[in-house]
Design an enzyme around this catalytic site. Structure first.
Site, PDB file in Angstrom:
ATOM      1  N   ASN A 197      36.915  33.832  40.830  1.00  0.00           N
ATOM      2  CA  ASN A 197      36.820  35.072  40.692  1.00  0.00           C
ATOM      3  C   ASN A 197      36.373  35.868  39.390  1.00  0.00           C
ATOM      4  OD1 ASN A 197      36.398  37.905  41.161  1.00  0.00           O
ATOM      5  ND2 ASN A 197      38.140  38.145  42.256  1.00  0.00           N
ATOM      6  N   LYS A 220      35.771  38.493  38.226  1.00  0.00           N
ATOM      7  CA  LYS A 220      35.989  39.854  38.088  1.00  0.00           C
ATOM      8  C   LYS A 220      34.475  40.689  37.271  1.00  0.00           C
ATOM      9  CE  LYS A 220      40.528  39.413  39.934  1.00  0.00           C
ATOM     10  NZ  LYS A 220      41.948  39.696  39.922  1.00  0.00           N
ATOM     11  N   HIS A 245      38.580  41.870  48.576  1.00  0.00           N
ATOM     12  CA  HIS A 245      39.408  41.969  47.408  1.00  0.00           C
ATOM     13  C   HIS A 245      40.383  42.695  47.653  1.00  0.00           C
ATOM     14  CE1 HIS A 245      41.286  41.253  43.126  1.00  0.00           C
ATOM     15  NE2 HIS A 245      40.917  39.308  44.119  1.00  0.00           N
ATOM     16  N   GLU A 264      41.209  44.869  45.032  1.00  0.00           N
ATOM     17  CA  GLU A 264      40.875  45.743  43.585  1.00  0.00           C
ATOM     18  C   GLU A 264      39.562  47.104  44.979  1.00  0.00           C
ATOM     19  OE1 GLU A 264      40.027  42.369  41.344  1.00  0.00           O
ATOM     20  OE2 GLU A 264      42.145  42.397  40.856  1.00  0.00           O
ATOM     21  N   GLU A 297      46.174  36.767  48.785  1.00  0.00           N
ATOM     22  CA  GLU A 297      46.893  37.548  47.745  1.00  0.00           C
ATOM     23  C   GLU A 297      47.700  38.827  48.083  1.00  0.00           C
ATOM     24  OE1 GLU A 297      43.294  36.238  45.046  1.00  0.00           O
ATOM     25  OE2 GLU A 297      42.701  37.817  45.448  1.00  0.00           O
ATOM     26  N   GLY A 300      46.938  38.872  38.102  1.00  0.00           N
ATOM     27  CA  GLY A 300      47.077  39.116  37.081  1.00  0.00           C
ATOM     28  C   GLY A 300      48.653  39.496  36.560  1.00  0.00           C
ATOM     29  N   SER A 360      48.712  34.310  39.987  1.00  0.00           N
ATOM     30  CA  SER A 360      48.180  34.359  38.664  1.00  0.00           C
ATOM     31  C   SER A 360      48.609  32.547  38.959  1.00  0.00           C
ATOM     32  CB  SER A 360      49.581  34.329  38.613  1.00  0.00           C
ATOM     33  OG  SER A 360      49.696  36.137  38.252  1.00  0.00           O
TER      34      SER A 360
HETATM   35  P1  PGA Z   1      44.509  35.960  39.496  1.00  0.00           P
HETATM   36  O1  PGA Z   1      43.494  37.041  40.114  1.00  0.00           O
HETATM   37  O2  PGA Z   1      44.697  35.045  39.162  1.00  0.00           O
HETATM   38  O3  PGA Z   1      43.957  36.746  37.990  1.00  0.00           O
HETATM   39  O4  PGA Z   1      46.589  36.627  39.312  1.00  0.00           O
HETATM   40  C1  PGA Z   1      43.553  36.654  41.117  1.00  0.00           C
HETATM   41  C2  PGA Z   1      42.620  37.387  42.043  1.00  0.00           C
HETATM   42  O5  PGA Z   1      42.580  38.295  41.970  1.00  0.00           O
HETATM   43  O6  PGA Z   1      41.531  36.807  42.764  1.00  0.00           O
END
Ligand code: PGA
Length: 259
Positions: free
Chosen positions: A10, A12, A100, A102, A172, A178, A214
């Site tokens: 992803n 983003k 997601h 976000e 997640e 992140g 992560s």
């Molecule tokens: P990350 O993000 O691997 O940077 O923690 C995962 C995601 O939000 O899909």
């Protein structure tokens, strides 16, 4: 249960179309050098990169499928800034990340919108990567399993026949996204088992369950094996070819040992 892992990158809101072109080409070089045998690879670039990435995948015949990070629940019309499932289909997009955390946090995407979007995606023959996950407060209160189970039932409960074989779930935990530190394999296993129970109760027992938050080349094997998931949704580590391929290889090796 699937005999192949699924790993989704992803991107983003990162990488313009020129950077996306370079990353896709680098992935192609690494994957051709040593092909994967047990992993389905998907990348989810920003909308404006889809056409470019799609062209590279097609012209170089790369073993990579394309996903979008979001889609409108509507077919067409006065929805400024949105993109429809049909538009994605024309760009050879095969899957869409839906709900997601976000999007839920910043764009008011609630469980009802998630459910309607999943239906729009699967009814039109695309795969839905449905994201669920609790924030730190919910986990601290000890309600994480019931919270995620409820999110999942709301997202998939009103499903139609088209859901079958077209849905996968990405767990997640918001507190692990992140951060550089993932959930532990035990935490992932507790949740993946709970998710599997809900999926079975919804007659979706074949769906793959992914973990995201992560993930990197070092923790991927343990999370996959001991977390009892069938793949990953990767953010930060998917932005560089080497770190993404490290996760793909770790997953491939895990699945090779399972056979
Ligand atoms: P990350 O993000 O691997 O940077 O923690 C995962 C995601 O939000 O899909």
């Amino acid at each position: 249960m699937s005999t192949r892992a699924l790993v989704v990158g992803n991107w983003k809101m990162n990488l313009d179309f020129v950077e996306a072109l370079h990353l896709t080409q680098q992935l192609g070089v690494l994957l051709r050098h040593r092909p994967l045998e047990h992993v389905d690879v998907v990348v989810a670039p920003p909308f404006v990169d889809l056409r470019t990435v799609s062209s590279v995948i097609e012209s170089e015949r790369l073993p990579i499928a394309l996903a979008a990070q979001h889609v409108s629940e509507h077919r067409a019309g006065p929805f400024t800034g949105e993109v429809s499932v049909a538009m994605l289909q024309r760009l050879t997009v095969a899957a869409v990340i839906v709900g997601h955390s976000e999007r839920r946090a910043h764009y008011a995407m609630d469980d009802d919108v998630v459910a309607r979007t999943v239906r729009a995606v699967t009814a039109n023959g695309l795969d839905a990567i449905v994201c669920v996950g609790e924030d730190g407060d919910v986990r601290d209160a000890g309600h994480h399993v019931t919270f995620v189970a409820e999110q999942l039932r709301r997202a998939l409960g009103a499903g139609t026949e088209s859901h079958r074989a077209r849905v996968c779930v990405a767990y997640e935990p918001v507190w692990a996204i992140g951060r550089g530190t993932s959930a532990t394999a035990e935490q992932v296993r507790e949740m993946s088992r709970a998710i599997r129970e809900v999926l079975v109760s919804l007659n979706l027992g074949d769906a793959r369950v992914l973990y995201g938050g992560s993930v990197n080349g070092e923790n991927a094997s343990t999370l996959l094996r001991d977390g009892e998931v069938q793949g990953f949704l990767v953010g930060g580590a998917s932005l560089r070819a080497e770190s993404f391929v490290a996760i793909l290889r770790a997953s491939d090796d895990c699945y090779a040992r399972k056979r």
